[in-house]
Every structure is written in C-alpha cells, then in structure tokens.
Design a protein around this motif. Structure first.
Motif, PDB file in Angstrom:
ATOM      1  N   PRO A  38      -1.081 -10.549  11.924  1.00 44.44           N
ATOM      2  CA  PRO A  38      -1.858  -9.487  12.253  1.00 44.44           C
ATOM      3  C   PRO A  38      -2.745  -9.026  11.077  1.00 44.44           C
ATOM      4  O   PRO A  38      -3.728  -8.484  11.197  1.00 44.44           O
ATOM      5  CB  PRO A  38      -1.334  -8.530  13.058  1.00 44.44           C
ATOM      6  N   ASP A  39      -2.074  -9.008   9.920  1.00 46.85           N
ATOM      7  CA  ASP A  39      -2.600  -8.171   8.868  1.00 46.85           C
ATOM      8  C   ASP A  39      -3.591  -8.988   8.023  1.00 46.85           C
ATOM      9  O   ASP A  39      -4.383  -8.319   7.132  1.00 46.85           O
ATOM     10  CB  ASP A  39      -1.444  -7.682   7.827  1.00 46.85           C
ATOM     11  N   ARG A  40      -3.519 -10.448   8.519  1.00 44.69           N
ATOM     12  CA  ARG A  40      -4.618 -11.334   7.756  1.00 44.69           C
ATOM     13  C   ARG A  40      -5.309 -11.872   8.782  1.00 44.69           C
ATOM     14  O   ARG A  40      -6.066 -12.903   8.536  1.00 44.69           O
ATOM     15  CB  ARG A  40      -3.792 -12.350   7.051  1.00 44.69           C
ATOM     16  N   ALA A  41      -5.769 -10.909   9.891  1.00 42.81           N
ATOM     17  CA  ALA A  41      -6.492 -11.730  11.116  1.00 42.81           C
ATOM     18  C   ALA A  41      -7.999 -11.820  10.485  1.00 42.81           C
ATOM     19  O   ALA A  41      -8.900 -12.774  10.975  1.00 42.81           O
ATOM     20  CB  ALA A  41      -6.761 -10.886  12.192  1.00 42.81           C
ATOM     21  N   ASP A  42      -8.435 -11.173   9.562  1.00 42.59           N
ATOM     22  CA  ASP A  42      -9.711 -11.554   8.894  1.00 42.59           C
ATOM     23  C   ASP A  42     -10.197 -12.717   8.386  1.00 42.59           C
ATOM     24  O   ASP A  42     -11.320 -13.202   8.267  1.00 42.59           O
ATOM     25  CB  ASP A  42     -10.183 -10.336   7.984  1.00 42.59           C
ATOM     26  N   GLY A  43      -8.838 -13.536   7.980  1.00 40.86           N
ATOM     27  CA  GLY A  43      -9.300 -14.983   7.579  1.00 40.86           C
ATOM     28  C   GLY A  43      -9.471 -16.239   8.872  1.00 40.86           C
ATOM     29  O   GLY A  43      -9.586 -17.185   8.570  1.00 40.86           O
TER      30      GLY A  43
END
Length: 368
Positions: free
Chosen positions: A132-137
């Motif tokens: 969830p902390d890297r969903a921008d990828g």
C-alpha cells in the motif's frame, strides 16, 4: 575496454577461494571476489558457457511489483535494489570487457483480454494490499497512454496497468560477459567437474579433493544433499524472433490459469514463459506447454504468427520451503541458494549480503 588491473582492488590478505557452481550466483560472486583481490577457482558440472545452468532458462525480468502479488513482501523490498544495482554492474562489466549487455528499466505493461479483466482487477487489488505504501508505482492507464508507451498494444487493448519500476536484462549476454570478466581477472575454470562433497575449505571431486581458504557453495539443486528442504521447480521458456513485433518493455498477459510474460531482447527477439511446475524433471519442453504458450502469445499480438521459434528451454530452479533465498556463512564456507523464480531480481541482494558476511568473517579472522 579497460585493463582488468585498472578496476581490481588491492588486497594484502588475498585468499584462495573455491566456488562450486558457476551459475548466476557463482559467477557474480567469483567476479566480485576477484575484484577484491582474491584468487578464485570455479567448479561446474557443465562448461563455462553455462548450458546446464538455470540462469540460461529465464526471462531475467526485474519485476518486484509483478512478483510480490504471489510472494512475500521481502521479495518486493529486496527486488527494488535490482533496478539500480544491475545498471551499475552492467556498466562496470562493459568497462572491463567491452561487451554490451542490453537492458531496460522503463517499466512493464500488464494487459488482459476482455473476458479476463477480472484477473487484472484481482492482480491490482493484490498489489494494493501487499504494498500500500508503493501504490504510486502501479498506474491504471487508458488506450491513449498505452499508445504512447507501447503503440502496438494499443491496437488490441483499451486499458492496462503500467508498473513503473520494473525492467529486464539480456541474461545470455550477461553470462558471457561474466565469463570474460572472470577469465580476464585470472579466475580459474574447472569445467565438467562434478562436486561430490564440500565442507569448509574443502571441495571433493571425482578426481580427488582440493583445499582452499574458503569455499562457496552456489550449486543450486546440486546442493540438495546438504540443504534439507531444497527442491526443484520446473520452468519452461521459448525464444522467438518476431520481426513484426516491436515491444520496448516486458509485457504480461493475465489469464485465469497462468500469467504469460514476454521479455524483449535485441533484434526483435523475445523470451516467452509462464510455466511453474512443482517437478524436478529436466525433460525438454512439452508439446502442451509449447502450444499453450504460442496460442497465448498470438492472442497478445498477431505479429507473433510470423515469428520463428529459436529455442525451447526447460530447467529446474532451486527453491527452499518458503521460496525465499538463503545465505549461510561459517568460517571457511559460504552457502548461497534458493533463488526460486526470482534469480535476476533477488541475486543483487543475495550477492551483497554474502559479500558483507564474508568480509566480516575474514576481517575478524585477520584481527584475531
């Protein structure tokens, strides 16, 4: 091309190191240890061409997002390192050997046919839950955005997922460059050498035994007798030449039964794979697998209908019970194994960890 001595580190405590297994891990560690000034001998049951290595039978994708959907979070965290580590090592290898190793770190594309859109949504949901902390990828893109990234896919798909932080490399060129680099640095190759047994500082071969200051065990499945729980997982890949297909990035096709992946190579060549079978069979690729892969391939891009099948490879990848790799270090023996299907993604983490543990042990020994 630079002279090998230009990039070798001086080491007043040069050690004699024997490495059992000259696959991906064995070659990377041999190269790094030679650069540190140690004297290295490699023993492998095949030739230096690596024809018996699982490292040859791989799409060599650097895909932390794609893999974490069905793996532990560590695979993602460790795998991110590969995206910067490999370009740096490839540049160093090119400086030493003059060999070009094709690679790309411009992301990958995930598509699904209309009937399988639920599989694509499920894949996206898995990523959101796992990282969830890297969903921008993870970008959901429309046809116009897809057209800018991969024009030929936009002709068949109205939407896709763009995994920004993914890539691939040419594993065949890499293995050749590592062989050259090791040889230039004075590494000794012992081809067609079956390792019967090893222990700290000792490698037993059919023709006798050899002694070293340190031994590295990177034999993959060859280490089954010494690593309880180690098993083989069969994988199959096809190499095709498709002049009518022009993909710049790895492409994955979501499917209810398997995930087809297409990894580009120079000259309109592609590595195709999907199979992951709990079997230690080393038999050639089956007709069923070939037909399924080729049928799915054609469904992604009609240009694959005119492709030429160059190779069909099968091999067993070494895996531990939890499918995560291991590094064990005791005085005189370093063991690295269990890359599973994540060889090129997780080898940077494993190599750096192994070198750090080795350096700590040897420095402590010298201090004593």
């Amino acid at each position: 091309m630079s002279d090998a001595s230009d990039i070798r580190h001086s080491n007043c405590h040069s050690l004699r190191i024997g490495i059992a297994g000259a696959g991906l891990l064995g070659r990377l560690l041999a190269w790094k240890l030679l650069l540190l000034g140690h004297r290295v001998s490699l023993f492998d049951r095949g030739s230096r061409a690596g024809e018996l290595s699982a490292a040859r039978v791989a799409a060599s994708m650097l895909a932390p997002y794609s893999e974490v959907a069905s793996a532990e979070r560590q695979v993602f965290d460790w795998g991110l390192m590969a995206l910067t580590w490999w370009p740096a090592q490839i540049a160093l290898l090119a400086q030493q050997t003059g060999q070009d190793i094709h690679y790309g770190v411009d992301g990958s594309i995930v598509v699904a046919h209309d009937l399988d859109k639920s599989s694509l949504r499920h894949f996206e949901q898995c990523l959101q839950a796992k990282i969830p902390d890297r969903a921008d990828g993870v970008e959901r893109i429309d046809r116009e955005r897809l057209r800018r990234l991969e024009p030929e896919l936009a002709e068949h798909y109205s939407s896709a997922l763009y995994l920004v932080d993914e890539g691939y490399l040419d594993n065949s060129a890499l293995l050749v460059a590592l062989e050259m680099a090791i040889t230039q640095l004075g590494g000794q190759w012992f081809e067609y050498s079956e390792v019967l047994e090893l222990s700290p500082g000792r490698i037993v071969l059919s023709g006798g035994e050899q002694s070293f200051d340190w031994v590295v065990d990177s034999r993959g499945l060859g280490a089954k007798s010494q690593l309880p729980g180690l098993r083989g997982v069969r994988g199959e890949v096809l190499w095709v030449h498709a002049p009518e297909v022009n993909f710049k990035r790895p492409v994955r096709l979501m499917h209810p039964r398997y995930k087809l992946y297409i990894s580009p190579r120079p000259g309109n060549c592609y590595v195709i794979g999907a199979t992951e079978i709990e079997s230690e069979s080393m038999q050639p690729v089956t007709v069923r697998s070939t037909l399924e892969l080729m049928s799915a391939l054609y469904s992604v891009h009609s240009g694959f209908a005119e492709a030429t099948l160059l190779h069909a490879f099968a091999h067993c990848r070494p895996a531990m019970p939890d499918n995560l790799p291991i590094v064990n270090c005791e005085s005189g023996l370093l063991t690295v194994n269990g890359l599973y299907r994540h060889g090129y993604l997780l080898s940077p983490q494993l190599v750096e960890k192994a070198l750090a543990m080795f350096t700590e042990q040897t420095e402590n020994s010298v201090a004593v």
